[in-house]
Design a protein around this motif. Structure first.
Motif, PDB file in Angstrom:
ATOM      1  N   GLN A 115      17.667 -12.248   0.428  1.00 60.90           N
ATOM      2  CA  GLN A 115      16.863 -11.929  -0.746  1.00 60.90           C
ATOM      3  C   GLN A 115      17.005 -10.452  -1.114  1.00 60.90           C
ATOM      4  OE1 GLN A 115      14.323 -13.554  -2.831  1.00 60.90           O
ATOM      5  NE2 GLN A 115      15.582 -15.307  -2.302  1.00 60.90           N
ATOM      6  N   LEU A 119      18.969  -8.138  -4.991  1.00 65.36           N
ATOM      7  CA  LEU A 119      18.110  -7.427  -5.938  1.00 65.36           C
ATOM      8  C   LEU A 119      18.660  -6.128  -6.536  1.00 65.36           C
ATOM      9  CD1 LEU A 119      15.363  -7.765  -7.273  1.00 65.36           C
ATOM     10  CD2 LEU A 119      14.342  -6.522  -5.365  1.00 65.36           C
ATOM     11  N   GLY A 123      18.091  -5.785 -10.406  1.00 70.31           N
ATOM     12  CA  GLY A 123      16.882  -4.983 -10.554  1.00 70.31           C
ATOM     13  C   GLY A 123      17.114  -3.752 -11.407  1.00 70.31           C
ATOM     14  N   LEU A 153      14.588 -11.916 -14.184  1.00 66.40           N
ATOM     15  CA  LEU A 153      13.744 -10.832 -13.695  1.00 66.40           C
ATOM     16  C   LEU A 153      13.058 -10.121 -14.856  1.00 66.40           C
ATOM     17  CD1 LEU A 153      12.716  -9.320 -11.264  1.00 66.40           C
ATOM     18  CD2 LEU A 153      14.778  -7.893 -11.325  1.00 66.40           C
ATOM     19  N   LEU A 253      13.941   0.295  -6.998  1.00 63.75           N
ATOM     20  CA  LEU A 253      14.325  -0.785  -6.090  1.00 63.75           C
ATOM     21  C   LEU A 253      13.223  -1.049  -5.075  1.00 63.75           C
ATOM     22  CD1 LEU A 253      16.321  -2.822  -4.964  1.00 63.75           C
ATOM     23  CD2 LEU A 253      17.438  -0.960  -3.714  1.00 63.75           C
ATOM     24  N   LEU A 256      10.464  -3.051  -6.712  1.00 64.86           N
ATOM     25  CA  LEU A 256      10.839  -4.445  -6.933  1.00 64.86           C
ATOM     26  C   LEU A 256      10.887  -5.232  -5.624  1.00 64.86           C
ATOM     27  CD1 LEU A 256      13.625  -3.929  -9.608  1.00 64.86           C
ATOM     28  CD2 LEU A 256      11.396  -4.995  -9.968  1.00 64.86           C
ATOM     29  N   LEU A 257      11.362  -4.611  -4.566  1.00 68.90           N
ATOM     30  CA  LEU A 257      11.379  -5.271  -3.261  1.00 68.90           C
ATOM     31  C   LEU A 257       9.966  -5.657  -2.836  1.00 68.90           C
ATOM     32  CD1 LEU A 257      13.987  -2.996  -1.479  1.00 68.90           C
ATOM     33  CD2 LEU A 257      14.242  -5.463  -1.798  1.00 68.90           C
ATOM     34  N   VAL A 260       8.904  -8.760  -4.790  1.00 73.26           N
ATOM     35  CA  VAL A 260       9.532  -9.968  -4.254  1.00 73.26           C
ATOM     36  C   VAL A 260       8.902 -10.350  -2.922  1.00 73.26           C
ATOM     37  CG1 VAL A 260      11.691 -10.976  -3.417  1.00 73.26           C
ATOM     38  CG2 VAL A 260      11.700  -9.539  -5.463  1.00 73.26           C
ATOM     39  N   VAL A 267      13.823 -13.816  -7.200  1.00 72.09           N
ATOM     40  CA  VAL A 267      15.228 -13.710  -7.572  1.00 72.09           C
ATOM     41  C   VAL A 267      15.937 -14.849  -6.841  1.00 72.09           C
ATOM     42  CG1 VAL A 267      17.303 -12.279  -7.527  1.00 72.09           C
ATOM     43  CG2 VAL A 267      15.080 -11.204  -7.855  1.00 72.09           C
ATOM     44  N   LYS A 293      21.794 -16.446  -7.522  1.00 68.91           N
ATOM     45  CA  LYS A 293      22.603 -15.444  -6.820  1.00 68.91           C
ATOM     46  C   LYS A 293      23.472 -16.085  -5.748  1.00 68.91           C
ATOM     47  CE  LYS A 293      23.387 -10.975  -6.582  1.00 68.91           C
ATOM     48  NZ  LYS A 293      23.616 -10.099  -7.739  1.00 68.91           N
TER      49      LYS A 293
END
Length: 298
Positions: A115, A119, A123, A153, A253, A256-257, A260, A267, A293
Motif C-alpha cells: 500500500q 502512493l 499522491g 485519490l 506524502l 496521505l500515508l 490511508v 489507493v 495499482k
C-alpha cells in the motif's frame, strides 16, 4: 543484486531479471531494502524509448519510480531517519532488491508496504491537481478517470473537502466511483448531455486519461479556465493547462500515508507480483487494464 532490467527499448517483453551493482546512499540520500515497488505508465514510456527526445536513458535501464522498504544505509547530511525505519518515497531504477531515495516519508505502523509503495506518484499528482484547480466546498469538479489511481485519490480528497464530484469511468468501475462519494457517469459520446443532466454547472475539470476529453470539458466549463489535464498533449493547441510532475513533497506524502493508514482514503492495489513477472505487470499498466495499482515485490 537482482533487478528488473531492459537492455534495449521496446515493449514490456524486454523486461527481465538481471544482476546489477548495489547502489550506495550518497549525501542527502538513504538506501532501503526494497519490500515493494509501484509500476507506473511513465515507466512504460521510458522503456519504450518514447522519452528519448526529452532525456536520455542509460542502458541497461530499470523501471520503478516509487518504493517502500526498510532503511539499511544513511548518507551524509541525512537526519531524522535511521537503519531499520520503514519508509516510502521516490526513486529511479527501484525494481530491485536495493534502492536509494532522495525524498521519503515514514510508513505508519500497520500499513502494508504494498500500500505504501502505491502512493508516492499518484499522491503527488493528486495534490498538485487540487492545488492548481482549487475546488471549494459546494463547487462541482468533473474528474475524468475517477476510478483510476490519480483520479480516484483526487475524487476522495475533494469529496472529503465538501466538493461535489462527477466522475467518468467505464461501466465496470462506476461502483467504485460511487463508493468514493462521487456521482459516476460513462465517458464517450453524449458526455456533455449526461453531465448536464446531473449538475447545473461544472466549476473545474481534471483530465487524468488523455483520452480526447478536452473539447467536451471546455464546452462543459464554458471556456478553458480551470480545465487541467495531466495526460493530453492536445492541451497546448486547445489553450488548456497541462501539468507535469513537480518537486515531490515529503510532507504531503506523510499526510496521505496517514489518511490511508486510518482508512480515510484508499489507493486500490490490484496486483502484487514478484520481480520476475515485471513484464506481465508492466503490460497491464501500459494497456490501462490493471484495475488498480500494480506492485512488484522482491
Amino acid at each position: 543484486m537482482r533487478a528488473v532490467v531492459y537492455d534495449q527499448f521496446g515493449g514490456p517483453e524486454v523486461l527481465h531479471l538481471g544482476q546489477v551493482p548495489e547502489p550506495e546512499a550518497g549525501p542527502g540520500r538513504i538506501r532501503v531494502r526494497v519490500e515493494a515497488v509501484g509500476l507506473n505508465a511513465f515507466d512504460g514510456k521510458v522503456r519504450s524509448g518514447a522519452m528519448e527526445s526529452v532525456f536520455r536513458t542509460r542502458l541497461p535501464g530499470s523501471p520503478g519510480l516509487e518504493v517502500a522498504g526498510v532503511v539499511d544505509q544513511v548518507g551524509a547530511d541525512v537526519v531524522g531517519v535511521a537503519p531499520g525505519d520503514r519508509v516510502t518515497g521516490w526513486t529511479s531504477r527501484g525494481a530491485a532488491e536495493l534502492a536509494t531515495l532522495k525524498r521519503w516519508a515514514p510508513v505508519p505502523d500497520g500499513l502494508a508496504p504494498t500500500q505504501a509503495a502505491a502512493l508516492p506518484v499518484v499522491g503527488e499528482a493528486a495534490r498538485r491537481a487540487l492545488r492548481i484547480l482549487g475546488p471549494q466546498p459546494g463547487e462541482t469538479l468533473l474528474v475524468h478517470g475517477a476510478s483510476g489511481g490519480i483520479g480516484g485519490l483526487v475524487t476522495q480528497l475533494a469529496v472529503a473537502a465538501g466538493v461535489r464530484v462527477v466522475g467518468t469511468a467505464s461501466p465496470a468501475n462506476q461502483e467504485r466511483v460511487a463508493a468514493y462519494g462521487a456521482t459516476p457517469t460513462a465517458y464517450g459520446d453524449g458526455l456533455v448531455d449526461r453531465v448536464r443532466s446531473l449538475v447545473p454547472a461544472v466549476d473545474a475539470v481534471l483530465d487524468t486519461t488523455g483520452a480526447g476529453v478536452l473539447p467536451d470539458s471546455i464546452e462543459l466549463r464554458g471556456g478553458t479556465d480551470r480545465v487541467l489535464t495531466l495526460a493530453d498533449d492536445a492541451a497546448h493547441d486547445l489553450g488548456v493547462e497541462f501539468s507535469e510532475e513537480a518537486s515531490p513533497s515529503a510532507a504531503d506524502l506523510a499526510e496521505l500515508l496517514g489518511l490511508v493508514a486510518r482508512g480515510e482514503v484508499v489507493v486500490p492495489v490490484a496486483h502484487v507480483l514478484p520481480l520476475a513477472e515485471a513484464a506481465r505487470g508492466q503490460a497491464m499498466v501500459d494497456g490501462g487494464h490493471s484495475g488498480g495499482k500494480v506492485v512488484l515485490v522482491p
